[in-house]
Design an enzyme around this catalytic site. Sequence first.
Site, PDB file in Angstrom:
ATOM      1  N   GLU A  92       0.818  -1.210   0.000  1.00 51.73           N
ATOM      2  CA  GLU A  92       0.000   0.000   0.000  1.00 51.73           C
ATOM      3  C   GLU A  92       0.853   1.262   0.000  1.00 51.73           C
ATOM      4  O   GLU A  92       1.927   1.294   0.594  1.00 51.73           O
ATOM      5  CB  GLU A  92      -0.850   0.041   1.268  1.00 51.73           C
ATOM      6  CG  GLU A  92      -1.740  -1.162   1.419  1.00 51.73           C
ATOM      7  CD  GLU A  92      -2.377  -1.220   2.794  1.00 51.73           C
ATOM      8  OE1 GLU A  92      -3.358  -1.947   2.928  1.00 51.73           O
ATOM      9  OE2 GLU A  92      -1.902  -0.539   3.719  1.00 51.73           O
ATOM     10  N   CYS A 123       3.290   8.321   1.631  1.00 49.53           N
ATOM     11  CA  CYS A 123       3.747   7.296   2.565  1.00 49.53           C
ATOM     12  C   CYS A 123       4.041   6.005   1.794  1.00 49.53           C
ATOM     13  O   CYS A 123       3.152   5.419   1.187  1.00 49.53           O
ATOM     14  CB  CYS A 123       2.654   7.072   3.604  1.00 49.53           C
ATOM     15  SG  CYS A 123       3.062   5.817   4.808  1.00 49.53           S
ATOM     16  N   CYS A 130       5.740  -7.702   7.493  1.00 48.07           N
ATOM     17  CA  CYS A 130       6.792  -7.195   8.372  1.00 48.07           C
ATOM     18  C   CYS A 130       7.152  -8.300   9.353  1.00 48.07           C
ATOM     19  O   CYS A 130       6.297  -9.078   9.753  1.00 48.07           O
ATOM     20  CB  CYS A 130       6.292  -5.959   9.125  1.00 48.07           C
ATOM     21  SG  CYS A 130       7.573  -5.102  10.068  1.00 48.07           S
ATOM     22  N   CYS A 137       0.092  -3.381  15.626  1.00 44.51           N
ATOM     23  CA  CYS A 137       0.186  -3.042  14.206  1.00 44.51           C
ATOM     24  C   CYS A 137      -0.434  -4.134  13.360  1.00 44.51           C
ATOM     25  O   CYS A 137      -0.136  -5.315  13.520  1.00 44.51           O
ATOM     26  CB  CYS A 137       1.647  -2.832  13.797  1.00 44.51           C
ATOM     27  SG  CYS A 137       1.843  -2.512  12.025  1.00 44.51           S
ATOM     28  N   GLY A 195       6.168  -2.469   6.564  1.00 39.01           N
ATOM     29  CA  GLY A 195       7.543  -2.960   6.624  1.00 39.01           C
ATOM     30  C   GLY A 195       8.448  -2.101   7.482  1.00 39.01           C
ATOM     31  O   GLY A 195       8.091  -1.013   7.915  1.00 39.01           O
ATOM     32  N   GLU A 196       9.636  -2.654   7.750  1.00 34.86           N
ATOM     33  CA  GLU A 196      10.652  -1.935   8.522  1.00 34.86           C
ATOM     34  C   GLU A 196      11.761  -1.537   7.546  1.00 34.86           C
ATOM     35  O   GLU A 196      12.554  -2.384   7.106  1.00 34.86           O
ATOM     36  CB  GLU A 196      11.187  -2.841   9.636  1.00 34.86           C
ATOM     37  CG  GLU A 196      12.426  -2.338  10.334  1.00 34.86           C
ATOM     38  CD  GLU A 196      12.354  -0.878  10.802  1.00 34.86           C
ATOM     39  OE1 GLU A 196      11.362  -0.510  11.479  1.00 34.86           O
ATOM     40  OE2 GLU A 196      13.273  -0.104  10.472  1.00 34.86           O
ATOM     41  N   SER A 227      10.900   6.127   9.062  1.00 33.82           N
ATOM     42  CA  SER A 227      10.415   5.715  10.376  1.00 33.82           C
ATOM     43  C   SER A 227      10.902   4.308  10.690  1.00 33.82           C
ATOM     44  O   SER A 227      10.757   3.391   9.878  1.00 33.82           O
ATOM     45  CB  SER A 227       8.879   5.746  10.375  1.00 33.82           C
ATOM     46  OG  SER A 227       8.379   5.297  11.610  1.00 33.82           O
ATOM     47  N   SER A 249       9.821   4.910  16.331  1.00 36.66           N
ATOM     48  CA  SER A 249       8.579   4.437  16.939  1.00 36.66           C
ATOM     49  C   SER A 249       8.858   4.028  18.376  1.00 36.66           C
ATOM     50  O   SER A 249       9.133   2.872  18.659  1.00 36.66           O
ATOM     51  CB  SER A 249       8.040   3.248  16.139  1.00 36.66           C
ATOM     52  OG  SER A 249       7.689   3.675  14.852  1.00 36.66           O
ATOM     53  N   HIS A 251       6.861   4.664  21.491  1.00 37.73           N
ATOM     54  CA  HIS A 251       5.615   4.058  21.971  1.00 37.73           C
ATOM     55  C   HIS A 251       5.590   3.680  23.451  1.00 37.73           C
ATOM     56  O   HIS A 251       4.538   3.264  23.956  1.00 37.73           O
ATOM     57  CB  HIS A 251       5.225   2.824  21.148  1.00 37.73           C
ATOM     58  CG  HIS A 251       5.047   3.072  19.690  1.00 37.73           C
ATOM     59  ND1 HIS A 251       4.505   4.229  19.177  1.00 37.73           N
ATOM     60  CD2 HIS A 251       5.352   2.305  18.600  1.00 37.73           C
ATOM     61  CE1 HIS A 251       4.471   4.157  17.854  1.00 37.73           C
ATOM     62  NE2 HIS A 251       4.990   3.012  17.481  1.00 37.73           N
TER      63      HIS A 251
HETATM   64  N1  SAH Z   1       8.436  -0.197  10.748  1.00 41.06           N
HETATM   65  C1  SAH Z   1       8.483   1.232  10.827  1.00 41.06           C
HETATM   66  C2  SAH Z   1       7.555   1.970   9.884  1.00 41.06           C
HETATM   67  C3  SAH Z   1       6.156   1.448   9.668  1.00 41.06           C
HETATM   68  S1  SAH Z   1       4.826   1.856  10.717  1.00 41.06           S
HETATM   69  C4  SAH Z   1       8.239   1.680  12.253  1.00 41.06           C
HETATM   70  O1  SAH Z   1       7.948   0.852  13.086  1.00 41.06           O
HETATM   71  O2  SAH Z   1       8.395   2.860  12.540  1.00 41.06           O
HETATM   72  C5  SAH Z   1       4.658   3.600  10.854  1.00 41.06           C
HETATM   73  C6  SAH Z   1       4.120   4.034  12.231  1.00 41.06           C
HETATM   74  O3  SAH Z   1       2.756   3.632  12.424  1.00 41.06           O
HETATM   75  C7  SAH Z   1       4.916   3.406  13.374  1.00 41.06           C
HETATM   76  O4  SAH Z   1       5.140   4.370  14.375  1.00 41.06           O
HETATM   77  C8  SAH Z   1       3.944   2.354  13.869  1.00 41.06           C
HETATM   78  O5  SAH Z   1       4.240   1.972  15.181  1.00 41.06           O
HETATM   79  C9  SAH Z   1       2.611   3.042  13.702  1.00 41.06           C
HETATM   80  N2  SAH Z   1       1.439   2.165  13.719  1.00 41.06           N
HETATM   81  C10 SAH Z   1       1.345   0.906  13.262  1.00 41.06           C
HETATM   82  N3  SAH Z   1       0.083   0.442  13.438  1.00 41.06           N
HETATM   83  C11 SAH Z   1      -0.635   1.429  14.004  1.00 41.06           C
HETATM   84  C12 SAH Z   1      -2.009   1.550  14.427  1.00 41.06           C
HETATM   85  N4  SAH Z   1      -2.877   0.555  14.280  1.00 41.06           N
HETATM   86  N5  SAH Z   1      -2.392   2.722  14.955  1.00 41.06           N
HETATM   87  C13 SAH Z   1      -1.524   3.761  15.066  1.00 41.06           C
HETATM   88  N6  SAH Z   1      -0.237   3.700  14.691  1.00 41.06           N
HETATM   89  C14 SAH Z   1       0.222   2.544  14.171  1.00 41.06           C
END
Ligand code: SAH
Length: 384
Positions: A92, A123, A130, A137, A195-196, A227, A249, A251
């Site tokens: 996506e 994006c 992943c 996620c 993905g990462e 990210s 990220s 969190h």
């Molecule tokens: N793998 C990378 C980039 C992909 S996700 C990373 O972890 O940063 C991009 C951002 O969206 C990350 O901060 C991730 O933690 C967040 N994210 C993923 N699923 C989410 C959800 N359901 N609600 C809000 N943020 C989410």
Amino acid sequence: MDDLCELGGLDRAAFGDALASAGITASGAAVLWRAIWRHGFRDMDDPRLPAALRRRLAGRFVLRRPAVAVDRQSDDGTRKWLFDLARGAAVETVHIPDEGPYDVAAATGVAGNAAALTRGALCLSSQVGCTLNCRFCHTGTQALVRNLSAAEIIGQAAHARDALGDWTPFGLTGPRPRRVRPLRRVATLVMMGMGEPLLNYDAVATALRIAMDGEGFGLSRRRITLSTAGVVPMIRRCGAELGVTLAVSLHAVSDDVRDRLVPLNRKYPIAELLAACRAYPGLSNARRMIFEYVMLRGVNDGLAEARALVRLLKDIPAKVNLIPFNEWPGSDFTCSTPNTIRRFADIVSEAGLSAPVRQPRGRDILAACGQLRTLSERARRPAA
Ligand code: SAH
């Protein structure tokens, strides 16, 4: 498979080498590079290219775009594409316009259609699925995982420019209007899709070098954000080699909680992660690192946690991005209440850290990470 050389995943040096092997001069390569990456040419037999160049390209080189499976536009202007890639892979890409419209005449000195020129962020995905399995996620629930190639990554951005009419026009005739500063619809790239990115570093780095090339796609590294969930050894390389803005990220403020939310934390705990962040080159108050913090009700959203977050980041030029949890069917979490998010944000911003709350966009088109792909797979799979 055919024997054609795919040009879409080559950075400028590799592009020049590939063309040289077919007897194309450096200046011919420069013409083609600009045609492809500044003006969006896709056909290697385009009549606007010099005939001698086209003859040498014929039957040898090709430029492919990823195939679009779904194209959805939200009421708020957010647009999402699902691409069908080789080997059963789907990813996506989301375009998120800024709040516009802009006064195009004031910005560029030329009259224009303000609504059509809204800037935005794109994006991009870096992997199908992943491997990190962050608990909240949705992408982590998807089984198939493979790395995208550089061509597949930059191809998402190229398609967005095709679809949004965002390439620099080729061969403008007449005098160029003064003070023209193009208002890009794809004004920034964020590696925040599926993905990462730091676990597919080589392909991501090549794609971003193409995006940053001043003769081509033309986005400066300040306009690119990568990210990461915190792949510590690769943060150093990313800083040294690409120098793009980094978003981390985070969190959680304790290893206990972060171990659970982001299992990668067991390998690279918070202290190590923040040490790598402190060492990231080019940080200043004008160029801050972004820390993403997903707001999960009763899990990481306490006011004591907001204060701990401030303490953790006190010696890093940082910005905190608070992300309301985007709920998906079957997830173990719910989003913090608006009040909690506001109080959390107040504590962080009163400490002098900017703490914007990310506005959910494109909910009506399932713009949240991974959702559209899962939905389309369900639709394709006949009910058992
Ligand atoms: N793998 C990378 C980039 C992909 S996700 C990373 O972890 O940063 C991009 C951002 O969206 C990350 O901060 C991730 O933690 C967040 N994210 C993923 N699923 C989410 C959800 N359901 N609600 C809000 N943020 C989410």
